[in-house]
Design a protein around this motif. Structure first.
Motif, mmCIF file in Angstrom:
data_model
loop_
_atom_site.group_PDB
_atom_site.id
_atom_site.type_symbol
_atom_site.label_atom_id
_atom_site.label_comp_id
_atom_site.label_asym_id
_atom_site.label_seq_id
_atom_site.Cartn_x
_atom_site.Cartn_y
_atom_site.Cartn_z
ATOM 1 N N ILE A 95 4.680 5.589 -10.352
ATOM 2 C CA ILE A 95 3.476 5.386 -9.552
ATOM 3 C C ILE A 95 2.442 4.663 -10.418
ATOM 4 O O ILE A 95 2.208 5.046 -11.563
ATOM 5 C CB ILE A 95 2.899 6.744 -9.066
ATOM 6 N N SER A 142 -3.956 7.947 -6.919
ATOM 7 C CA SER A 142 -2.556 8.372 -6.996
ATOM 8 C C SER A 142 -2.305 9.399 -8.097
ATOM 9 O O SER A 142 -1.368 10.194 -8.008
ATOM 10 C CB SER A 142 -1.647 7.156 -7.204
ATOM 11 N N GLN A 150 3.708 12.680 -4.891
ATOM 12 C CA GLN A 150 4.105 11.478 -5.639
ATOM 13 C C GLN A 150 5.511 11.034 -5.246
ATOM 14 O O GLN A 150 5.791 9.847 -5.140
ATOM 15 C CB GLN A 150 4.036 11.738 -7.145
#
Length: 367
Positions: A95, A142, A150
């Motif tokens: 991510i 995030s 996630q």
């Protein structure tokens, strides 16, 4: 539909040693199905997945997706990974921490060869975020997401390009046990709803049994068996498959014939006595075999039951698991594992009768 035919993938270690990671791997995955490559570390499952993705170049074989050849050793075709149009989620979700949830999912659309308008990007991103139940977190940083969130974000990023094939490499391994179990249901729901053809790599037998339409069990670079989760569990083709997928009792013995057995059955002389088993393959007298019986198929009763395949044993150990009790029962010099309902309360040291259903006994040839 994905077709992998005669795939051989090898690589050279730092010491110059050649490792044969995938050997004559062949399988077909129907459109919209989830197909799992299952096996222990080093069995070749991730190498096979990376070969499909184009991250490894096989030595031999053919890989075809929806009638499009993406690799062929015979014709020299090798489509670059970024040209294959596949989505991939790795064990590490990768991510991007400097982007919020929306930006992470939008990125593949913004940098891809196809041009999208701002409105098209927003529509596509919100559609997949809704599918993975993250639409309400579109503006969230995030790095503040939980592990499960996630994982779903990485999945959304792979899905936004509407890939012809989704490749998942141990995507749940970094989650704790409870979250991993929850995400199995989420993954299964998403895959069934979106009807996307998926290849899933895992060493976790529970994941494979819970998620898959079909499973390929791999060992030392080769596929040992392909089948539905129920077939793999109930009718393992080899002792390795029976041992790796679930827990099993292995009773070694020798085939003595079928004259005294019911139709379709044979008698195997074993360390606990003569066992009548259903024969699903050709067996000859004096052939060495192993009889595989799952713990839940080892029946225990305190009163001798009617029928055959009955032996008197003694409770050696037992473990209370809540929904079940695991019994270790001594039959002669052999210990059998049985999983029974907690209502069976036979004490350690007490006598108990063991019965095996011939239909539940799987005869495996010993190499």
């Amino acid at each position: 539909m994905l077709t992998v035919d005669g795939l051989f993938t090898e690589y050279i270690t730092a010491d110059g040693e050649s490792v044969k990671a995938a050997q004559d791997v062949s399988f077909t995955v129907a459109e919209g199905h989830l197909f799992t490559l299952l096996g222990p570390s080093g069995c070749g499952k991730t190498t096979t997945l990376r070969s499909i993705a184009g991250l490894e170049r096989p030595r031999l074989g053919t890989i075809t997706v929806n009638d499009r050849v993406v690799y062929s050793s015979s014709t020299g075709v090798f489509v670059a990974p970024n040209q294959r149009g596949f989505g991939m989620v790795f064990q590490s979700y990768a991510i991007w921490p400097h982007m919020n949830v929306f930006q992470n999912v939008a990125f593949p659309l913004e940098v891809g060869s196809r041009r999208y308008s701002r409105q098209q990007i927003r529509d596509n991103v919100m559609r997949v975020l809704t599918a993975v139940q993250l639409d309400h977190l579109a503006d969230r940083n995030s790095t503040t997401l939980s592990g499960g969130q996630q994982q779903r974000l990485a999945l959304a990023r792979a899905l936004v390009m509407e890939p012809a094939l989704l490749l998942l490499d141990e995507p749940l391994s970094n989650l704790d046990a409870k979250l991993r179990e929850k995400m199995r249901f989420e993954l299964k729901r998403l895959q069934r709803e979106l009807k996307i053809t998926t290849i899933y790599v895992t060493h976790d037998q529970g994941e494979a049994l819970a998620l898959s339409h079909e499973i390929a069990v791999m060992h030392e670079g080769r596929i040992q068996q392909i089948g539905s989760p129920r077939d793999i569990y109930e009718r393992p083709a080899t002792q390795f498959v029976a041992d790796f997928v679930g827990t099993s009792n292995f009773i070694n013995g020798t085939v003595i014939g079928s004259e005294s057995a019911p139709d379709g059955c044979v008698v195997v002389r074993t360390e606990i006595g003569d066992v009548t088993v259903r024969a699903l393959q050709d067996l000859v007298a004096d052939e060495r075999v192993a009889v595989s019986v799952r713990p839940e198929d080892v029946d225990l009763t305190e009163i001798r039951p009617a029928g055959g395949n009955v032996w008197e044993g003694r409770v050696d150990q037992k473990v209370f698991l809540g929904e079940a009790v695991d019994f270790q029962v001594k039959v002669g010099a052999r210990t059998l594992l049985s999983r029974r309902h907690p209502t069976l309360r036979t004490k350690i040291g007490d006598a108990i009768f063991v019965q095996l259903d011939p239909e539940k006994c799987v005869v495996l040839k010993v190499a």
